[in-house]
Motif scaffolding. Structure first.
Motif, PDB file in Angstrom:
ATOM      1  N   VAL A  68       0.836  -1.202   0.000  1.00 30.18           N
ATOM      2  CA  VAL A  68       0.000   0.000   0.000  1.00 30.18           C
ATOM      3  C   VAL A  68       0.871   1.252   0.000  1.00 30.18           C
ATOM      4  O   VAL A  68       0.592   2.225  -0.692  1.00 30.18           O
ATOM      5  N   ARG A  69       1.948   1.206   0.766  1.00 34.44           N
ATOM      6  CA  ARG A  69       2.857   2.356   0.828  1.00 34.44           C
ATOM      7  C   ARG A  69       3.483   2.617  -0.537  1.00 34.44           C
ATOM      8  O   ARG A  69       3.598   3.758  -0.983  1.00 34.44           O
ATOM      9  N   SER A  70       3.878   1.539  -1.217  1.00 39.84           N
ATOM     10  CA  SER A  70       4.478   1.674  -2.545  1.00 39.84           C
ATOM     11  C   SER A  70       3.470   2.232  -3.539  1.00 39.84           C
ATOM     12  O   SER A  70       3.795   3.129  -4.334  1.00 39.84           O
ATOM     13  N   LEU A  71       2.245   1.709  -3.517  1.00 34.36           N
ATOM     14  CA  LEU A  71       1.210   2.195  -4.420  1.00 34.36           C
ATOM     15  C   LEU A  71       0.889   3.663  -4.146  1.00 34.36           C
ATOM     16  O   LEU A  71       0.741   4.460  -5.072  1.00 34.36           O
ATOM     17  N   SER A  72       0.828   4.028  -2.876  1.00 34.63           N
ATOM     18  CA  SER A  72       0.570   5.419  -2.502  1.00 34.63           C
ATOM     19  C   SER A  72       1.661   6.341  -3.042  1.00 34.63           C
ATOM     20  O   SER A  72       1.383   7.428  -3.556  1.00 34.63           O
TER      21      SER A  72
ATOM     22  N   ILE B 148      -0.723  -1.427 -12.458  1.00 38.08           N
ATOM     23  CA  ILE B 148      -1.271  -2.725 -12.868  1.00 38.08           C
ATOM     24  C   ILE B 148      -0.300  -3.442 -13.786  1.00 38.08           C
ATOM     25  O   ILE B 148      -0.053  -4.647 -13.643  1.00 38.08           O
ATOM     26  N   MET B 149       0.301  -2.709 -14.726  1.00 39.73           N
ATOM     27  CA  MET B 149       1.218  -3.340 -15.678  1.00 39.73           C
ATOM     28  C   MET B 149       2.499  -3.809 -15.003  1.00 39.73           C
ATOM     29  O   MET B 149       3.042  -4.863 -15.335  1.00 39.73           O
ATOM     30  N   VAL B 150       2.982  -3.051 -14.043  1.00 37.21           N
ATOM     31  CA  VAL B 150       4.240  -3.407 -13.377  1.00 37.21           C
ATOM     32  C   VAL B 150       4.021  -4.487 -12.323  1.00 37.21           C
ATOM     33  O   VAL B 150       4.797  -5.444 -12.229  1.00 37.21           O
ATOM     34  N   ASP B 151       2.956  -4.362 -11.533  1.00 33.65           N
ATOM     35  CA  ASP B 151       2.781  -5.222 -10.366  1.00 33.65           C
ATOM     36  C   ASP B 151       1.737  -6.320 -10.523  1.00 33.65           C
ATOM     37  O   ASP B 151       1.695  -7.239  -9.710  1.00 33.65           O
ATOM     38  N   LYS B 152       0.886  -6.245 -11.543  1.00 35.06           N
ATOM     39  CA  LYS B 152      -0.197  -7.211 -11.667  1.00 35.06           C
ATOM     40  C   LYS B 152      -0.165  -8.029 -12.953  1.00 35.06           C
ATOM     41  O   LYS B 152      -0.795  -9.083 -13.040  1.00 35.06           O
TER      42      LYS B 152
ATOM     43  N   ILE C 297       3.904   2.494 -32.124  1.00 35.54           N
ATOM     44  CA  ILE C 297       3.295   2.361 -30.804  1.00 35.54           C
ATOM     45  C   ILE C 297       3.395   0.901 -30.392  1.00 35.54           C
ATOM     46  O   ILE C 297       2.884   0.018 -31.078  1.00 35.54           O
ATOM     47  N   SER C 298       4.079   0.640 -29.297  1.00 38.71           N
ATOM     48  CA  SER C 298       4.270  -0.737 -28.849  1.00 38.71           C
ATOM     49  C   SER C 298       2.998  -1.266 -28.208  1.00 38.71           C
ATOM     50  O   SER C 298       2.094  -0.518 -27.832  1.00 38.71           O
ATOM     51  N   GLY C 299       2.945  -2.602 -28.071  1.00 32.27           N
ATOM     52  CA  GLY C 299       1.808  -3.210 -27.408  1.00 32.27           C
ATOM     53  C   GLY C 299       1.671  -2.741 -25.982  1.00 32.27           C
ATOM     54  O   GLY C 299       0.559  -2.609 -25.458  1.00 32.27           O
ATOM     55  N   ARG C 300       2.798  -2.486 -25.330  1.00 30.85           N
ATOM     56  CA  ARG C 300       2.758  -2.037 -23.940  1.00 30.85           C
ATOM     57  C   ARG C 300       2.063  -0.682 -23.833  1.00 30.85           C
ATOM     58  O   ARG C 300       1.215  -0.476 -22.959  1.00 30.85           O
ATOM     59  N   LEU C 301       2.423   0.243 -24.697  1.00 27.86           N
ATOM     60  CA  LEU C 301       1.793   1.561 -24.670  1.00 27.86           C
ATOM     61  C   LEU C 301       0.296   1.463 -24.972  1.00 27.86           C
ATOM     62  O   LEU C 301      -0.515   2.175 -24.369  1.00 27.86           O
TER      63      LEU C 301
END
Length: 314
Positions: free
Chosen positions: A16-20, A80-84, A132-136
């Protein structure tokens, strides 16, 4: 005044601290100093809530909410992309594609990671072109959906959003998983094929003492005997098993086929490109029978003088 609240179920404080911190970092880009914009979180037994608040006059709330919602959506999309993203891919692999074995799941995940890494490289390269990459694209899909969700309510359940609002995003991840599974299956078939050839080589007796495989460059090869004379594979009796193997597997590489037919006790591979795929394949099939050479008298005769003296590598 509270602008938004983000609810996260069963979250530990470090998460939660990291997300905040991620959200706060993104919101700082707005430079709304006069609004007194700030972020804080509260932990409960079952969930955590992150609050985005601003000291602001009521008349300015609509404009500020719009800016903050877009900025918050971008921050949550990146989160979401980095952590999920890996967890979503793993869930697709296991639940939708029915892979349960730990080794299989990890192997498929590694192919997914390769695809995602390639996308990151493409994203960096897009600074030099208009691609434009798939990530973007996925991040834009996430951000757009988050903005819509934040327009509907000021209290967003991140877990509910991930479960019910990500069809387009999940479809793109499903394509990555499908590609990874195709690569995994092709690699498995290749390894099984190599193992079969290794066994076939193992049970054969050597027919000639030495073969020199001359790699002239590209896909041009010549196979010579110990007297440096051209080997004619037609002079050797091809095993029935090899004929069946070639028919079933549709094995088209005539270099490997010829080497298996003449069955040398030792193979000297003369090449300036030892990392070429076919060279690696030959070494994998014939194992300790092979020696790669890029600097010797034979190399000089057939490949020209080398720029640097290399050693024989068994």
């Amino acid at each position: 005044m509270e602008l938004f609240a983000i609810i996260v179920m069963k979250a530990e404080e470090p998460y939660v601290r990291s997300l905040s911190a991620q959200i706060e970092s993104e919101l700082k880009l707005l430079h709304i100093v006069e609004s007194g914009l700030f972020v804080h979180y509260a932990l409960f037994e079952t969930h955590a809530s992150l609050h985005i608040e601003a000291l602001i006059e009521e008349k300015n709330v609509p404009a500020i909410r719009k800016e903050v919602s877009q900025c918050l959506a971008d921050a949550l999309a990146e989160h979401i992309m980095v952590d999920k993203e890996y967890a979503i891919l793993r869930n697709l692999i296991m639940k939708e594609f029915k892979y349960e074995g730990k080794e299989d799941v990890e192997a498929i995940e590694s192919y997914c990671k390769q695809s995602l890494h390639t996308e990151t490289v493409m994203e960096e390269a897009s600074l030099l072109n208009s691609g434009i990459s798939g990530r973007l694209r996925r991040k834009q899909v996430l951000s757009d959906q988050l903005v819509l969700a934040l327009e509907e309510t000021s209290r967003l359940s991140l877990d509910g959003f991930l479960k019910f609002r990500l069809q387009d995003y999940t479809d793109e991840l499903r394509e990555i998983a499908e590609y990874a599974i195709d690569e995994f299956m092709m690699d498995r078939q290749y390894q099984e094929f190599i193992s079969l050839l290794q066994y076939f080589v193992y049970i054969q007796e050597a027919k000639i003492p030495v073969a020199h495989l001359i790699h002239k460059g590209g896909h041009e090869f010549v196979i010579l005997n110990d007297r440096l004379e051209l080997i004619d594979a037609n002079e050797f009796d091809a095993s029935f098993k090899l004929e069946v193997l070639e028919k079933d597997i549709n094995f088209e590489d005539m270099i490997v086929s010829t080497l298996i037919t003449v069955s040398p006790a030792n193979i000297y591979i003369h090449t300036r490109d030892p990392e070429m795929t076919i060279i690696k394949t030959i070494r994998q099939i014939f194992e300790d029978r092979t020696t790669v050479c890029s600097y010797c008298r034979t190399c000089d005769i057939y490949l020209g003088e080398a720029k640097h003296q290399d050693q024989l590598s068994p």
